[in-house]
Design a protein around this motif. Sequence first.
Motif, PDB file in Angstrom:
ATOM      1  N   ARG A   4       0.711  -1.044  -0.418  1.00  0.00           N
ATOM      2  CA  ARG A   4       0.010   0.024   0.003  1.00  0.00           C
ATOM      3  C   ARG A   4       0.803   1.045   0.376  1.00  0.00           C
ATOM      4  N   GLU A  28      -8.940   3.643  -2.042  1.00  0.00           N
ATOM      5  CA  GLU A  28      -7.631   3.006  -3.111  1.00  0.00           C
ATOM      6  C   GLU A  28      -6.811   4.534  -3.312  1.00  0.00           C
ATOM      7  N   PRO A  29      -5.594   4.469  -3.812  1.00  0.00           N
ATOM      8  CA  PRO A  29      -5.276   5.763  -3.283  1.00  0.00           C
ATOM      9  C   PRO A  29      -5.256   6.177  -5.104  1.00  0.00           C
ATOM     10  N   SER A  31       3.853   1.987  -1.233  1.00  0.00           N
ATOM     11  CA  SER A  31       4.278   1.680  -2.648  1.00  0.00           C
ATOM     12  C   SER A  31       4.216   3.405  -3.317  1.00  0.00           C
ATOM     13  N   THR A  32       3.037   3.117  -3.541  1.00  0.00           N
ATOM     14  CA  THR A  32       2.022   4.166  -4.178  1.00  0.00           C
ATOM     15  C   THR A  32       2.553   6.005  -3.589  1.00  0.00           C
ATOM     16  N   TYR A  33       3.660   5.809  -2.471  1.00  0.00           N
ATOM     17  CA  TYR A  33       3.733   7.074  -1.307  1.00  0.00           C
ATOM     18  C   TYR A  33       5.175   7.596  -1.410  1.00  0.00           C
ATOM     19  N   ASN A  73      -4.002  12.101   0.207  1.00  0.00           N
ATOM     20  CA  ASN A  73      -5.052  11.161  -0.619  1.00  0.00           C
ATOM     21  C   ASN A  73      -6.208  10.686   0.051  1.00  0.00           C
ATOM     22  N   LYS A 105      -0.727   9.914  -8.397  1.00  0.00           N
ATOM     23  CA  LYS A 105      -0.462   9.441  -9.159  1.00  0.00           C
ATOM     24  C   LYS A 105       1.256   9.852  -9.293  1.00  0.00           C
ATOM     25  N   LYS A 106       2.267   9.313  -9.193  1.00  0.00           N
ATOM     26  CA  LYS A 106       3.676   9.580  -9.652  1.00  0.00           C
ATOM     27  C   LYS A 106       3.354  10.645 -10.711  1.00  0.00           C
TER      28      LYS A 106
END
Length: 228
Positions: free
Chosen positions: A21, A178-179, A23-25, A38, A182-183
Amino acid sequence: MTSNNRSERIHDLEAWFSPARMSTYNYHPDPEALYLWNTQITKAFLEDIQHVAVLLRNRVDVAVSPKYGARWYTNPRIPFDQQAKNSIKKAERRARGSTGQVPPPGRVIAELNFDFWAYLFTNTYTSTIWPPFRKTLHGTPLDVTEKNKNRVSLPSLVDFKREVNVVYRLRNRCAHHEPIVKKSRHSEESHLDEAQQAIAQLATWIDPAAAQWIITRSRISDLRNNRP
């Protein structure tokens, strides 16, 4: 935030919420701030989507009741598919509660989930739900000419469904925690712009005054302007 503090904070967040989870941030200089942002922006979108969902269900009810009755969701002339029938049965059961009595239509309407309303705007209901509903919508003014003076353009089913789909997909991500970050900031901005515009467009087609009320009370723009 120092490098050691950042590493410790990432470790804590991964332990609490899972490495997958977070890893998105973790690409961000302050993953914790982005994670909290988020959470805040998804809740703000859900607030606006809630307003639009209630507008939508109430307008459908008002539009189709004169032709199909107050309990239109049980009318056999409307070709509800099995998924819709299941949703209706669940809504009736929740609305009935322990009383065992037939629940009033308004209570059943309130118990039907957003999935049900979103799927009403498919080809299955082109000749039943859509025609009376479309007649209640507010169109977009056409360019003024002598030929189309004072005329408006109502959305087609394709137009309306397109905007419903945007809101529906975002609602599902937000509701399931959910996130939506986005990068790629460009990709994120485009996605969130599309979502805001869809919310505003749907509300405007249903009731322009209600749309203005939703827009002026929305927290989304302020939050987006203060993204970490």
